[in-house]
Write a protein that holds these residues in place. Structure first.
Motif, PDB file in Angstrom:
ATOM      1  N   UNK A  51      15.830   4.032  42.397  1.00 35.55           N
ATOM      2  CA  UNK A  51      16.115   4.297  40.984  1.00 35.55           C
ATOM      3  C   UNK A  51      17.026   3.223  40.375  1.00 35.55           C
ATOM      4  N   UNK A  52      16.776   2.924  39.118  1.00 39.16           N
ATOM      5  CA  UNK A  52      17.573   1.951  38.366  1.00 39.16           C
ATOM      6  C   UNK A  52      17.875   2.540  36.989  1.00 39.16           C
ATOM      7  N   UNK A  53      19.068   2.219  36.495  1.00 42.73           N
ATOM      8  CA  UNK A  53      19.406   2.633  35.139  1.00 42.73           C
ATOM      9  C   UNK A  53      19.087   1.491  34.168  1.00 42.73           C
ATOM     10  N   UNK A  54      18.350   1.825  33.115  1.00 42.44           N
ATOM     11  CA  UNK A  54      17.962   0.845  32.105  1.00 42.44           C
ATOM     12  C   UNK A  54      19.021   0.835  31.010  1.00 42.44           C
ATOM     13  N   UNK A  55      19.640  -0.299  30.785  1.00 43.44           N
ATOM     14  CA  UNK A  55      20.788  -0.365  29.883  1.00 43.44           C
ATOM     15  C   UNK A  55      20.377  -0.271  28.416  1.00 43.44           C
ATOM     16  N   UNK A 250      19.570  11.638  42.004  1.00 42.62           N
ATOM     17  CA  UNK A 250      19.162  10.390  41.355  1.00 42.62           C
ATOM     18  C   UNK A 250      20.380   9.565  40.960  1.00 42.62           C
ATOM     19  N   UNK A 251      21.376  10.212  40.367  1.00 42.33           N
ATOM     20  CA  UNK A 251      22.615   9.518  40.010  1.00 42.33           C
ATOM     21  C   UNK A 251      23.287   8.961  41.257  1.00 42.33           C
ATOM     22  N   UNK A 252      23.315   9.759  42.327  1.00 40.48           N
ATOM     23  CA  UNK A 252      23.948   9.312  43.571  1.00 40.48           C
ATOM     24  C   UNK A 252      23.243   8.097  44.150  1.00 40.48           C
ATOM     25  N   UNK A 253      21.905   8.092  44.125  1.00 38.40           N
ATOM     26  CA  UNK A 253      21.142   6.969  44.668  1.00 38.40           C
ATOM     27  C   UNK A 253      21.399   5.688  43.888  1.00 38.40           C
ATOM     28  N   UNK A 254      21.474   5.806  42.560  1.00 38.04           N
ATOM     29  CA  UNK A 254      21.768   4.629  41.734  1.00 38.04           C
ATOM     30  C   UNK A 254      23.134   4.061  42.101  1.00 38.04           C
ATOM     31  N   UNK A 255      24.129   4.934  42.230  1.00 38.17           N
ATOM     32  CA  UNK A 255      25.476   4.478  42.559  1.00 38.17           C
ATOM     33  C   UNK A 255      25.556   3.908  43.973  1.00 38.17           C
ATOM     34  N   UNK A 256      24.845   4.504  44.910  1.00 38.78           N
ATOM     35  CA  UNK A 256      24.882   4.035  46.292  1.00 38.78           C
ATOM     36  C   UNK A 256      24.251   2.653  46.439  1.00 38.78           C
ATOM     37  N   UNK A 261      31.028   1.059  44.582  1.00 40.25           N
ATOM     38  CA  UNK A 261      31.818   2.253  44.882  1.00 40.25           C
ATOM     39  C   UNK A 261      31.580   2.700  46.319  1.00 40.25           C
ATOM     40  N   UNK A 262      32.644   3.155  46.958  1.00 45.58           N
ATOM     41  CA  UNK A 262      32.544   3.735  48.286  1.00 45.58           C
ATOM     42  C   UNK A 262      32.075   5.182  48.168  1.00 45.58           C
ATOM     43  N   UNK A 263      31.671   5.751  49.305  1.00 42.51           N
ATOM     44  CA  UNK A 263      31.105   7.098  49.284  1.00 42.51           C
ATOM     45  C   UNK A 263      32.087   8.101  48.685  1.00 42.51           C
ATOM     46  N   UNK A 264      33.362   8.008  49.052  1.00 43.29           N
ATOM     47  CA  UNK A 264      34.324   8.982  48.518  1.00 43.29           C
ATOM     48  C   UNK A 264      34.518   8.791  47.007  1.00 43.29           C
ATOM     49  N   UNK A 265      34.384   7.537  46.537  1.00 45.19           N
ATOM     50  CA  UNK A 265      34.493   7.290  45.097  1.00 45.19           C
ATOM     51  C   UNK A 265      33.279   7.843  44.348  1.00 45.19           C
ATOM     52  N   UNK A 294      22.402   4.097  51.804  1.00 44.06           N
ATOM     53  CA  UNK A 294      23.044   2.888  51.282  1.00 44.06           C
ATOM     54  C   UNK A 294      22.765   1.673  52.149  1.00 44.06           C
ATOM     55  N   UNK A 295      22.780   1.867  53.440  1.00 41.18           N
ATOM     56  CA  UNK A 295      22.599   0.748  54.379  1.00 41.18           C
ATOM     57  C   UNK A 295      21.574   1.099  55.463  1.00 41.18           C
TER      58      UNK A 295
END
Length: 297
Positions: A51-55, A250-256, A261-265, A294-295
């Protein structure tokens, strides 16, 4: 730490020659961009199933081939004779793309549009019908192709004729609004349940990072929680909580994948009580831990 690809796919990314190889097929300025041929760019920007966020807002026409895409959790198929309008900050995920897929696209932020009284014009347009994809007749398809061809030809001039492009875009957007309104008048295909479901999905995409209670969404829609659950299940074969959970993931996947950001963040960003709760939630829904997503090895 090496900086990852930015969270938002914006105009500045298309100007990166490490991502886009053939810049003769695109025009990029701070608030406006034009892609003449997505295929010929040979872009390495987007990967399947991520997933990607379109600006910025996007308007595109499909030249050939097809693509299956999730836009804000809803699956759509992009194919020839389709007009796409994607509102800013949408989350897009490619599921399948044909080898011959190609499209033309314009991207712009609100600062570029000289429209008085409609600061959020893209959102205004997207609320006119169930989908943000318009099916075009051959005549309508040719009209929009003419818009894109004219803008591209003007962009080849040595001086950026900003005002000309701005007002061509305004004309293009109002033409889309006209077609969307006309489709609503001639095609009574959206039932009351479908309307509620679309409004619910829009609310989930807006509030799911903080609000995960069925009562919240029912109150927003002036419905009882039980009735909202019934409507959503009938419209989608999934529950209200299923959709809320999908939006959070979905939000989590974009951030990961696309932030530092680290997982706790990320757990804090998504308003989980603690990282352990977030990790258990993520694994329950996806089958893997946030670190594994993430990895991947």
């Amino acid at each position: 730490m090496e900086k990852k690809t930015p969270l938002n796919i914006g105009l500045e990314i298309l100007g990166n020659l490490d991502i886009v190889r053939h810049n003769e097929f695109r025009f990029i300025s701070p608030h406006f961009g034009f892609v003449h041929s997505f295929a010929k760019l040979e872009s390495s920007l987007v990967t399947l199933d991520q997933p990607y966020r379109i600006k910025e807002g996007r308007v595109a026409i499909i030249k050939q081939g097809y693509a299956r895409v999730l836009i804000n959790l809803i699956e759509q198929t992009f194919q020839p004779d389709k007009m796409l309008l994607i509102v800013p900050n949408s989350i897009l995920q490619l599921i399948e793309v044909s080898p011959d897929f190609d499209m033309q696209m314009v991207a712009m932020d609100s600062e570029f549009l000289p429209i008085i009284g409609k600061d959020d014009f893209f959102t205004h347009l997207s609320q006119l019908q169930k989908n943000i994809i318009l099916s075009l007749t051959p005549q309508e398809s040719q009209q929009f192709k003419s818009y894109f061809d004219l803008m591209w030809n003007i962009l080849q001039e040595s001086f950026f004729r900003r005002e000309v492009i701005q007002h061509l875009l305004v004309s293009l957007l109002y033409n889309i609004e006209y077609l969307a309104n006309n489709n609503q008048k001639t095609q009574n295909y959206q039932t009351r349940q479908e309307e509620i479901f679309q409004r619910f999905i829009s609310l989930v995409n807006t509030y799911s990072k903080k609000e995960r209670n069925v009562v919240f969404y029912a109150n927003k829609l002036c419905l009882t929680p039980r009735y909202l659950n019934t409507v959503v299940r009938q419209a989608s074969q999934q529950t209200v909580m299923d959709w809320i959970n999908q939006s959070i993931i979905l939000e989590a996947k974009v951030l990961l994948k696309h932030s530092n950001l680290l997982v706790y963040q990320i757990s804090d960003e998504l308003n989980f009580p603690n990282p352990s709760f977030f990790c258990k939630f993520f694994k329950r829904i996806t089958g893997i831990t946030p670190r594994e997503y993430q990895n991947p090895e």
